[in-house]
Design an enzyme around this catalytic site. Structure first.
Site, PDB file in Angstrom:
ATOM      1  N   GLU A 113      -6.176 108.580  17.376  1.00 45.96           N
ATOM      2  CA  GLU A 113      -5.518 109.248  16.636  1.00 45.96           C
ATOM      3  C   GLU A 113      -4.545 108.635  18.247  1.00 45.96           C
ATOM      4  O   GLU A 113      -4.624 107.719  19.531  1.00 45.96           O
ATOM      5  CB  GLU A 113      -5.600 111.121  17.706  1.00 45.96           C
ATOM      6  CG  GLU A 113      -6.720 111.651  16.683  1.00 45.96           C
ATOM      7  CD  GLU A 113      -6.656 112.768  17.690  1.00 45.96           C
ATOM      8  OE1 GLU A 113      -6.702 113.640  18.723  1.00 45.96           O
ATOM      9  OE2 GLU A 113      -6.392 114.068  15.918  1.00 45.96           O
ATOM     10  N   ILE A 114      -2.814 108.792  18.041  1.00 45.69           N
ATOM     11  CA  ILE A 114      -1.741 108.414  18.714  1.00 45.69           C
ATOM     12  C   ILE A 114      -1.379 109.494  18.563  1.00 45.69           C
ATOM     13  O   ILE A 114      -0.620 109.655  17.700  1.00 45.69           O
ATOM     14  CB  ILE A 114      -1.055 107.074  18.860  1.00 45.69           C
ATOM     15  CG1 ILE A 114      -2.425 106.026  19.001  1.00 45.69           C
ATOM     16  CG2 ILE A 114      -0.223 106.664  18.994  1.00 45.69           C
ATOM     17  CD1 ILE A 114      -1.759 104.353  18.413  1.00 45.69           C
TER      18      ILE A 114
END
Ligand code: GDP
Ligand code: MN
Length: 348
Positions: A236-237
């Site tokens: 995830e960013i």
């Protein structure tokens, strides 16, 4: 508000193993890893790749979180491998453990049933604490409170291509709040009542539902049922400020009260994904095609040979999961009315 991390880097207490070379400003961002001491060698492999493919040029910080104290080996090895500051946090007991309202006997019975049904991690207590922590707490750890964006990294992952620009900056400049590289269908047995809890939440908090959201992606009957599509949250960013918003906190608190982290085995992937799909406009969610990624057992290898050559990728494009029938990426494309890339049908 962008934080010129160069300032922070200048006051770094640890010497750099590598001088960040990419010019330009830095975002107020960090890598974040939840890990046990026993994960040290597998997280080291991940760090080495993230640093080689991206961060050695940028020197972003790396926050390590653990429900136990990190030992000297873990700290020594990971400090050496990271180019930015390596920081170590212990998770408080109020963020890792059974909340008071959970019926322990009921939770134990469920674990036993799931063990018999051989549901993956179904009998594990620690896995449930982990999923709940990643769903509702990592972004509120005191160390994480200092940052605006995060990039989650797990042990044993691979990055197959150079990351030729700063994804944090991309998120900030394009007003993205959440991103993914792989998406798929969740095991139904782990979340039988999750959608009921979500529907009760949306009734109680209609003000938190975004216009132009991505409901279509996660439901095939306008919200009556969940189709199990989720972003795979081991990558995830995202925006920490979004996760700390009233909307997300109300959502997590509501779900947590219903107890499904313990009475079922709700994963942080569907929990984050449903939140993003309902509470963000869909164009605030980004698909990073150019970040090539592996976490057992799935690979995202960018579709498009020129991209793979430009970014010096070493993934086998025939392993790409994107257009497989169990991937939800085609549905993401359909929702956005995007044309699928050339050759996608050959990879189904
Ligand atoms: P999977 O990817 O769903 O198979 O689950 P993982 O075993 O990779 O766990 C997800 C993340 O949580 C990884 O970063 C693990 O290192 C971390 N993790 C899992 N369980 C624990 C735990 O009990 N304590 C700590 N500190 N980290 C954990
Ligand atoms: Mn994992």
């Amino acid at each position: 508000s962008p934080n010129p991390s160069s300032q922070k880097l200048g006051t770094n207490k640890q010497p750099f193993t590598h001088n960040p070379v990419a010019p330009g400003e830095r975002m107020n961002a960090t890598f974040v890893t939840l890990a046990r001491n026993s994960d040290v060698w597998e997280i080291s492999r991940s760090i080495r790749q993230v640093e080689d493919r991206f961060n050695r040029n940028y020197g972003y910080d790396w926050v390590f979180l653990n429900d136990d104290e990190f030992d000297d080996t873990f700290k020594k090895v990971t400090t050496t491998l990271t180019s930015g500051r390596a920081r170590y946090g212990k998770i408080g007991e109020d963020h890792w453990g059974f909340p008071s309202w959970i019926d322990q006997e009921k939770a134990a019975t469920v674990r036993e049933e799931m063990r018999e049904k051989k549901i993956i991690y179904g009998d594990s207590i620690s896995y449930r604490h982990m999923c709940r922590y990643e769903s509702g707490f990592f972004f509120r750890h005191p160390l994480m409170m200092e940052y605006e964006y995060y990039w989650r990294v797990e042990p044993s992952i691979e990055l197959f291509c150079d990351v030729s620009y700063d994804p944090f900056k991309y998120m900030a400049e394009n007003n993205k709040k959440y991103s993914f590289v792989l998406s798929l269908y969740e095991y139904r047995e782990t979340i039988p009542t999750l959608w009921d809890s979500v529907k009760n939440f949306t009734q109680s908090f209609p003000q938190h539902i975004a216009k132009d959201n991505a409901l279509w992606w996660i439901s095939e009957d306008e919200g009556k049922n969940y189709n199990n599509c989720h972003f795979w949250s081991n990558f995830e960013i995202g925006s920490l400020e979004w996760l700390r918003s009233d909307a997300y906190i109300d959502y997590f608190t509501h779900l947590d009260k219903d107890g499904g982290f313990f009475y079922e085995r709700w994963g942080d992937a569907p929990v984050h994904s449903i939140a993003a799909a309902l509470m963000l406009p869909k164009d605030e969610i980004h698909f990073f095609n150019d970040i090539a990624y592996y976490h057992v057992p799935f690979t995202h290898c960018p579709t498009g040979e020129q991209t793979r050559l430009d970014l010096k990728c070493h993934c086998d494009p025939s392993h790409n999961f994107d257009w497989n029938g169990y991937s939800c990426l085609a549905r993401w494309y359909d929702m956005n009315d995007w044309e699928k890339p050339e050759g996608w049908q050959d990879e189904q």
